[in-house]
Design a protein around this motif. Structure first.
Motif, short mmCIF file in Angstrom:
data_model
loop_
_atom_site.label_atom_id
_atom_site.label_comp_id
_atom_site.label_asym_id
_atom_site.label_seq_id
_atom_site.Cartn_x
_atom_site.Cartn_y
_atom_site.Cartn_z
N ARG A 299 -5.31 5.30 -5.06
CA ARG A 299 -5.78 5.50 -3.44
C ARG A 299 -4.90 5.07 -2.06
NH1 ARG A 299 -10.25 0.27 -1.72
NH2 ARG A 299 -10.70 1.33 0.18
N GLY A 300 -3.58 4.55 -2.45
CA GLY A 300 -3.03 4.27 -1.27
C GLY A 300 -3.82 3.90 -0.46
N ASN A 301 -3.06 4.93 0.48
CA ASN A 301 -3.75 5.18 2.56
C ASN A 301 -4.25 6.06 2.66
OD1 ASN A 301 -1.83 7.44 2.34
ND2 ASN A 301 -0.90 6.79 4.38
N MET B 165 1.08 -1.12 -0.25
CA MET B 165 -0.16 -0.08 -0.07
C MET B 165 0.94 1.19 -0.09
SD MET B 165 -2.88 1.07 3.06
CE MET B 165 -1.70 1.49 4.27
N LEU B 166 0.64 2.03 -1.69
CA LEU B 166 1.22 3.69 -1.15
C LEU B 166 1.24 4.64 -0.69
CD1 LEU B 166 2.92 5.52 -2.45
CD2 LEU B 166 1.15 5.98 -4.07
N LYS B 167 1.78 4.50 0.37
CA LYS B 167 1.98 6.23 1.66
C LYS B 167 1.56 7.24 1.23
CE LYS B 167 1.85 2.95 5.85
NZ LYS B 167 2.69 3.34 7.27
N ASP C 79 -2.57 -1.64 5.90
CA ASP C 79 -3.64 -1.72 5.09
C ASP C 79 -4.15 -2.80 5.96
OD1 ASP C 79 -0.91 -2.98 5.17
OD2 ASP C 79 -1.39 -4.04 3.35
N ASN C 80 -4.88 -3.14 5.36
CA ASN C 80 -6.22 -3.95 6.21
C ASN C 80 -5.81 -5.47 5.75
OD1 ASN C 80 -8.18 -5.75 7.23
ND2 ASN C 80 -9.81 -4.42 6.32
N PRO D 253 -12.83 -1.76 -6.80
CA PRO D 253 -12.37 -0.77 -5.88
C PRO D 253 -11.87 -0.79 -4.38
CG PRO D 253 -14.79 -1.81 -6.80
CD PRO D 253 -14.06 -1.99 -7.85
N GLU D 254 -11.58 -2.43 -4.71
CA GLU D 254 -10.99 -3.29 -3.30
C GLU D 254 -9.43 -3.20 -3.55
OE1 GLU D 254 -14.17 -6.50 -1.40
OE2 GLU D 254 -15.39 -5.65 -3.28
N SER D 255 -8.68 -1.59 -4.84
CA SER D 255 -7.73 -2.37 -4.53
C SER D 255 -7.13 -1.07 -3.95
CB SER D 255 -6.80 -2.93 -6.34
OG SER D 255 -5.04 -2.63 -6.04
N TYR D 256 -5.86 -1.63 -3.32
CA TYR D 256 -4.94 0.30 -2.72
C TYR D 256 -3.98 0.27 -3.78
CZ TYR D 256 -5.49 -1.32 1.87
OH TYR D 256 -6.57 -1.92 3.75
#
Length: 124
Positions: free
Chosen positions: A66-68, A1-3, A23-24, A91-94
């Motif tokens: 989308r990242g964080n 996940m990109l911050k 990330d979850n 819609p469910e991807s970081y």
């Protein structure tokens, strides 16, 4: 996940969160288009406007990952001011790419673009 380093974590002087810390483990929360009713509370409206302004100052017209970014906060803008920048869109991807629909965002949140928003000095 990109911050997104430097992106504000929350609306100043509030508990309205803009980013997540980690990330979850079960995957990214799905982005959905939430209905914004005319009778929403003023603090909720300020949070939407502040988040839109932060997105504009940080990303501008360029597509962004989308990242964080907080899924709940994004969902209040998703499908209107923030739209998918890729097809197919997950819609469910970081890693999903989004972009600001500038015309619609300016109409909905003029203060986010005219310098009268919450971020002093035009920097989120």
């Amino acid at each position: 996940m990109l911050k997104h380093r430097g992106f504000p974590g929350r609306l100043p002087s509030s508990e309205y969160q803009f980013v997540i810390r980690r990330d979850n483990k079960s995957g990214a929360t799905k982005l959905i288009a939430r209905e914004r009713f005319a009778d929403r509370r003023p603090p909720d409206r300020r949070a939407d406007s502040g988040f839109m302004e932060a997105l504009w100052l940080y990303f501008g017209e360029e597509p962004f990952e989308r990242g964080n970014l907080d899924a709940g906060r994004l969902s209040w803008l998703f499908g209107r001011e923030v739209i998918p920048a890729e097809d197919p869109f997950d819609p469910e991807s970081y890693e999903a790419l989004l972009k600001i629909d500038v015309n619609r965002a300016r109409a909905s949140f003029p203060e986010a673009f005219d310098g009268t928003g919450v971020w002093d000095g035009g920097s989120a």
